[in-house]
Each structure stands twice: as structure tokens, then as C-alpha cells.
Motif scaffolding. Sequence first.
Motif, short mmCIF file in Angstrom:
data_model
loop_
_atom_site.label_atom_id
_atom_site.label_comp_id
_atom_site.label_asym_id
_atom_site.label_seq_id
_atom_site.Cartn_x
_atom_site.Cartn_y
_atom_site.Cartn_z
N ASN A 99 -11.01 53.60 -70.29
CA ASN A 99 -10.86 54.01 -71.68
C ASN A 99 -9.41 53.83 -72.08
O ASN A 99 -8.50 54.11 -71.30
N GLY A 109 -13.08 47.22 -71.18
CA GLY A 109 -13.37 46.48 -69.96
C GLY A 109 -12.10 45.88 -69.40
O GLY A 109 -11.53 44.96 -69.98
N ASP A 169 -18.06 52.66 -61.54
CA ASP A 169 -17.11 52.21 -62.55
C ASP A 169 -16.52 50.83 -62.25
O ASP A 169 -15.52 50.44 -62.84
N HIS A 226 -14.43 49.85 -65.66
CA HIS A 226 -14.84 50.66 -66.81
C HIS A 226 -13.73 51.66 -67.09
O HIS A 226 -13.58 52.66 -66.37
N SER A 242 -13.84 52.50 -75.36
CA SER A 242 -14.33 52.03 -74.07
C SER A 242 -13.82 50.61 -73.85
O SER A 242 -14.03 49.73 -74.69
N SER A 255 -11.29 44.46 -74.38
CA SER A 255 -11.01 44.12 -72.99
C SER A 255 -9.52 43.85 -72.84
O SER A 255 -8.86 43.37 -73.77
N TYR A 309 -17.71 46.64 -61.54
CA TYR A 309 -18.71 45.58 -61.46
C TYR A 309 -18.00 44.33 -60.99
O TYR A 309 -16.98 43.92 -61.55
N ASN A 338 -22.36 46.97 -72.11
CA ASN A 338 -21.81 48.27 -71.71
C ASN A 338 -21.25 49.08 -72.88
O ASN A 338 -20.89 50.25 -72.71
N GLN A 365 -18.41 48.22 -74.29
CA GLN A 365 -16.95 48.10 -74.18
C GLN A 365 -16.48 47.12 -75.25
O GLN A 365 -16.56 45.91 -75.07
N MET A 424 -19.77 43.27 -70.88
CA MET A 424 -19.01 44.29 -71.62
C MET A 424 -19.71 44.66 -72.92
O MET A 424 -19.72 45.83 -73.32
#
Length: 398
Positions: free
Chosen positions: A68, A79, A46, A66, A77, A115, A48, A110, A112, A107
Motif C-alpha cells: 500500500n 503492485g 502477499d 502486495h 493498493s 504499480s 506472487y 487484484n 492494485q 494487478m
Amino acid sequence: MMNGPNLRALTTADFEESMKLSSFAFQYPLTAEQLEERRSSFLTDDVYQVGVFQHEQLCAQATLLHLNVYVNGELFSMGGIAGVSTWPEHRRHGYVARILKELLVKMKENGQSISMLHPFSFSFYRKYGWETYIEYKQYEMSADHLSSLRNKLSGKHLGTVKRVEDWQLLQTTYDRYAKRYNGMLQRGDKWWKESITKRKPGTYAGAYNDQGELDGYMIYEVANRIMTIHEFITLTAAAQQRLMLYIAQHDSMIDRLRWTAPSDDCFAYGLDNPRIKQELIPYFMARIVDVEPFIAQYPFEPSDQEEIFTLQISDEHAPWNNGHFELRIASSGKATLTKVELASPQVIISIGALTSWLLNYQKWQVLKHVEQLEGSEQAMKRLQLRIREHTTYLTDFF
């Protein structure tokens, strides 16, 4: 010929250099024990981490989490960007800009669609599409206020307050509270263990109603005759009164009380003497990463008819968001956003301002007044009616 700076994901071999930079940039020393603890969670599923390297020496770095987050009661989701740092000799070379652009692409891959980050400078991150989305209210009051509050509440039948040893008992109450606000995190066991219990030390106190249900709690500590409340979570007015009476019972051991609340909190209005210190503090920034899937998930306010809006969105750093769009909102509140060719859009807006608007942090009148919104006022008014009234708030930090 010298090689230029290289951007790549961090590996376990970069751990020591990454920790040195973080410790320097955020001005906190790490003990050997803390270093080993961080080593075990340095690169996980989770997290990066990415950096810019010159001759394989780390110049700048950032972490992508990562997470929520709740928006209009739905989980998105998200970032979370943290740990952005650069050695002084490498600043103002555009390294952080490169990292942020890389993270936007990451993101998007992913899934996401939004952010969030805590900025060292709001103006800096505005250049890259992030915008203020939350301010919280910070209270400070004296023990004199507590005494009058105790006298006011002591005759009421409010239920009970008990000290709680296990944070897991608080999870359900937190979840119900978090869904009420835009920007609150969904917390898993790992987040409670690694973030809440370590960053918010002290006592847990749970508020129970007459049915034995936990409908509020607080996390607090007392030091140097000051009570600091790290979290004050209530689902009902009775739970709030119950906890305030519990707080007032500390009046002989504290001189001052400090805590934070959502920006629309009206606690002071209910006091006999509302002259307490109140401060609104800008806190986090947010940005829509991928506008089409964000809109597809975003629940608008239901209406008696479908409505169509035409938008021109500007996003210099995420070109997939840049252009003309048709926003179609069904009567149910379900919406789609589609790129189209337009001559004259109804609404012209940047990605940052659109984020602020859809999260309900600012309304169209404010955005227009500060020249972040142009176009048809009639269309702006109609779109505002479809944006749900959820206050923005966040009780966490990353």
C-alpha cells in the motif's frame, strides 16, 4: 516439433532455480542460512512470483508484492514489481515483456490501481508504461560543517534525543511523515522486521519534544569515520534541528556525513556555509495500472465548481486504459473517469506521463516541453490547478 516457452506461476519446487537466477542476476551469493530464511517466505499471501520456462527450465522471472502506498494522503493498493531477472542466454527474447503484461493483468484483478518498481534501465520500463516518479536529494558534508552547526544550535532549547531500542516506537511518527508525500509505503510489522531492520542496520535515535512526544527519528550507522543516515524522519523544524545537533555531537569520530532527503528539502539553505555536496538522483518508476478506479480514489484539489475534461490516453500494454475518456471532477475533489467516443480531446497523454503528472512529479509545462503532452493549454492549466502539491518521495527499496 519443439515446444515454445511457457509462462506460469512459480511453485515451491522452483525455489532452488529461482534463487540461482536471482543470485546470479543481482550478483550476491547466498549462504545456506540465507537460503533457508528465503525458503520460508518464498511463496506467501502477499507475494506472487511468475516465470518463463523452456523445457521446464527457468529462463526469466519476476515478483509481484502486495503493498500500500500514500498518494495525496490516501492509501492506494500498489503492485510492487521486484526481482526481474533473466539468464543471459535467454535475454532479448521478449520474456520480460510477457511477464510484465501478465503482471499488469494480475494487478488489475487484484485491485492494485498503481504499480512501482526500481529500474535497472529507465528507458526499458518506459516502453511498458512505467515512468520516473521520484528523485531524491543526496547530501554529503564534512565534519567542519558539523562543528559550525553544533555551535549554531547548542544554545537553543530543542527538546531531547534518546537512543531507541524498539522500532515499534517509530511507527506512528513514520506514518504521519509518510502521508505528506506521494509514493511512501505504508509499513506493517512484517515490513519493519524483514526489510527495515535487516537492510538498515545501526542505531535508532528518537527526537522528543517538551511534551515527551516523538516527532522525529533517524536510523544511522558509523563505519570508517563516515556516518551514513539510512532514514531521517522529522515532523517539525525543531525535530530536525534537534537531530542535527545530535549528529553534530559525533564530530570527533567522523570525517563525513551522508544522507538522503526529499527533492524539495532546503537543509543547505540554513547552513552558514551552504557549499556542501548535493545530488539529485532518479530513483523509482511508477505506472497507473487501472486508470478508472485510480481516478475514482484519487483526491483532487477542491474548487468552487465542477469541471469536465476530455482526455485521450494511450497505453499499449494495458488496453483497458487506452482510449478517450471524460474526466469529471466535482467541487469536493472527488472524480470519475468514463470511456467515451470523442472527436477532439482536450488533452492527449500517455499512461506514463499521466502517472508522473498526477503524482505531482512533473507539471504540465515540463510534460509539454518534452513532448509527452498535447492539446489545449487552457485545459492543461485548469487541470494542473486541481492536482495537489505533494512532493514525491520514498525511503524504502524493493
